[in-house]
Design an enzyme around this catalytic site. Structure first.
Site, PDB file in Angstrom:
ATOM      1  N   GLU A  27      15.667  -4.957 -56.788  1.00 30.97           N
ATOM      2  CA  GLU A  27      15.992  -5.035 -58.219  1.00 30.97           C
ATOM      3  C   GLU A  27      15.013  -4.203 -59.036  1.00 30.97           C
ATOM      4  O   GLU A  27      13.803  -4.232 -58.775  1.00 30.97           O
ATOM      5  CB  GLU A  27      15.931  -6.506 -58.649  1.00 30.97           C
ATOM      6  N   SER A 114      28.393  -6.183 -63.065  1.00 32.12           N
ATOM      7  CA  SER A 114      28.850  -4.787 -63.137  1.00 32.12           C
ATOM      8  C   SER A 114      30.322  -4.630 -63.462  1.00 32.12           C
ATOM      9  O   SER A 114      31.014  -3.787 -62.868  1.00 32.12           O
ATOM     10  CB  SER A 114      28.533  -4.056 -61.828  1.00 32.12           C
ATOM     11  N   SER A 115      30.792  -5.404 -64.419  1.00 31.58           N
ATOM     12  CA  SER A 115      32.173  -5.205 -64.865  1.00 31.58           C
ATOM     13  C   SER A 115      32.324  -3.814 -65.478  1.00 31.58           C
ATOM     14  O   SER A 115      33.381  -3.195 -65.351  1.00 31.58           O
ATOM     15  CB  SER A 115      32.571  -6.284 -65.874  1.00 31.58           C
ATOM     16  N   GLU A 148      28.308   6.223 -68.649  1.00 32.13           N
ATOM     17  CA  GLU A 148      27.664   5.035 -69.222  1.00 32.13           C
ATOM     18  C   GLU A 148      26.382   5.396 -69.978  1.00 32.13           C
ATOM     19  O   GLU A 148      26.118   4.898 -71.066  1.00 32.13           O
ATOM     20  CB  GLU A 148      27.375   4.015 -68.109  1.00 32.13           C
ATOM     21  N   ASP A 160      24.890   0.265 -59.576  1.00 35.76           N
ATOM     22  CA  ASP A 160      26.152  -0.447 -59.810  1.00 35.76           C
ATOM     23  C   ASP A 160      27.349   0.441 -59.490  1.00 35.76           C
ATOM     24  O   ASP A 160      28.313   0.019 -58.854  1.00 35.76           O
ATOM     25  CB  ASP A 160      26.238  -0.908 -61.272  1.00 35.76           C
ATOM     26  N   TYR A 209      15.255  -4.309 -70.720  1.00 33.98           N
ATOM     27  CA  TYR A 209      15.486  -3.310 -69.675  1.00 33.98           C
ATOM     28  C   TYR A 209      14.822  -1.984 -70.063  1.00 33.98           C
ATOM     29  O   TYR A 209      14.099  -1.377 -69.267  1.00 33.98           O
ATOM     30  CB  TYR A 209      16.992  -3.124 -69.510  1.00 33.98           C
TER      31      TYR A 209
HETATM   32  C1  GLA Z   1      21.312  -3.244 -64.144  1.00 33.77           C
HETATM   33  C2  GLA Z   1      21.467  -1.717 -64.056  1.00 33.77           C
HETATM   34  C3  GLA Z   1      21.184  -1.226 -62.642  1.00 33.77           C
HETATM   35  C4  GLA Z   1      19.830  -1.758 -62.126  1.00 33.77           C
HETATM   36  C5  GLA Z   1      19.742  -3.273 -62.354  1.00 33.77           C
HETATM   37  C6  GLA Z   1      18.370  -3.830 -61.993  1.00 33.77           C
HETATM   38  O1  GLA Z   1      22.301  -3.853 -63.380  1.00 33.77           O
HETATM   39  O2  GLA Z   1      22.764  -1.341 -64.428  1.00 33.77           O
HETATM   40  O3  GLA Z   1      21.214   0.183 -62.603  1.00 33.77           O
HETATM   41  O4  GLA Z   1      18.778  -1.093 -62.735  1.00 33.77           O
HETATM   42  O5  GLA Z   1      20.025  -3.626 -63.687  1.00 33.77           O
HETATM   43  O6  GLA Z   1      18.134  -3.720 -60.634  1.00 33.77           O
END
Ligand code: GLA
Length: 349
Positions: A27, A114-115, A148, A160, A209
């Site tokens: 992650e 990841s929709s 995106e 994703d 993030y």
């Molecule tokens: C989100 C982002 C991914 C990744 C995760 C963390 O899902 O879209 O690219 O960075 O967070 O692992």
């Protein structure tokens, strides 16, 4: 539910789908050039489409129909994801004129599963088929990510979109995000990958993030490397000398990369217990070093481990959203009951 024919008066020319994903290990490593280990969900986004000028799209989930011309700006709505795919193809000199589409998604939209990647990959698959574009699945993933980041405006990594485009059901996808090489590893027999939504929306996810991303960049600058991927656990003493919280952020990334390598090996050797321990270690690192957990995720994960999971962790960006746990098939019902009792807001996929 309305059909394409009911909405647009004609039959669709193509029918495609793309799955959401859950990440098993690795992650916050993808934007650091590191390793990830996601698996596609059985939940899909379905798209039926026909050629058109501009965009005309019906979203079954919102019971809403929207149109947009090719030169119109983004609106901050769900249509941006499809418009971004058309935009990115045109940017790469694929002269697609647009599409008419009917979209229906089974991928939950708030759980961090990841929709959006599923919608982008499905849209690009439809456009590839409609206009015979010479694109492979890795190129589809890269275009989806570019749509995106540059059109929708979310600074995500590549995990994703690769999981959705290249992943296969029943396998985890070992992905090196530096060169996009992949290896499929069968999921362990006799175990269930339990995806459980905490029901806490990921409210601070975007700002948190982006902060984490820039902290990683600051750590790289101080350590004199291009990306944290270049560092191995042998270099932890240098990392510990960084100022707070950069030392924690870098330590998470470096140790998480090693956990993915160890986890892939453990699964390939059938050592599910070891894999479970690595999941727990990943979570501890996300909680203490990367600091992306919240009290509700802690309660849910504790409940999952108490009720028989061999491993459990938050999955995706954190700050809310879902957890992933590995549970013996034979103990799954008992696990589910126990978790529901201790954390009634749990939503099992
Ligand atoms: C989100 C982002 C991914 C990744 C995760 C963390 O899902 O879209 O690219 O960075 O967070 O692992």
């Amino acid at each position: 539910m309305s059909t394409f024919k009911e909405i647009f008066g004609t039959e669709p020319t193509v029918r495609v789908s793309a799955p959401g994903r859950v990440n098993l290990l690795g992650e916050h490593t993808d934007y650091n050039g590191g390793f990830v280990f996601p698996t596609p969900l059985s939940y899909q986004t379905y798209l039926e489409a026909a050629p058109a000028e501009g965009l005309e799209v019906y979203a079954e989930n919102f019971k809403e129909r929207k149109s947009r011309g090719l030169t119109e700006a983004k609106q901050g709505d769900w249509l941006d994801y499809l418009a971004g795919c058309v935009w990115v193809l045109r940017k790469h000199s694929h002269p697609v004129p647009g599409l008419r589409a009917h979209v229906r998604s089974e991928v939950p939209m708030t759980g961090g599963l990841s929709s959006s990647a599923a919608l982008e990959v499905a849209t690009l698959r439809a456009l590839r088929e409609l206009y015979q574009l010479p694109l492979d699945d890795v190129q589809i993933a890269l275009l989806a990510q570019q749509a995106e980041v540059e059109y929708v405006g979310v600074r995500c990594g590549i995990m994703d979109q690769m999981a959705s485009s290249v992943g296969r059901p029943g396998y985890a996808l070992f992905l090196d995000t530096r060169d996009l090489t992949t290896r499929l590893v069968p999921l362990p027999q006799g175990y269930r990958v339990a995806v459980v939504d905490s029901s806490v929306p990921r409210r601070l996810a975007e700002s948190g993030y982006n902060t984490r991303r820039s902290e990683c960049e600051q750590a790289c600058a101080l350590l004199g490397v291009q990306s944290l991927r270049e560092l191995s656990p042998a270099e932890l003493p240098r990392i510990h000398a960084l100022p707070e919280p950069l030392n924690r952020r870098a330590r998470h990334v470096v140790t998480e990369n090693q956990r993915v390598l160890d986890g892939v090996q453990a699964l390939e050797q059938g050592n599910v217990r070891c894999f479970g321990e690595l999941m727990v270690a990943s979570h501890v690192s996300l909680r203490d070093d990367y600091q992306v957990s919240i009290p509700e995720l802690e309660q849910l994960i504790e409940a999952e481990l108490r009720h028989g999971a061999v491993g459990a962790r938050l999955t995706g960006a954190g700050f809310g959203g879902s957890t992933v746990a590995l549970v013996e098939e034979a103990r799954y019902e008992e696990f589910k009951q126990g978790v529901m009792q201790d954390y009634p807001r749990a939503r099992f996929l």
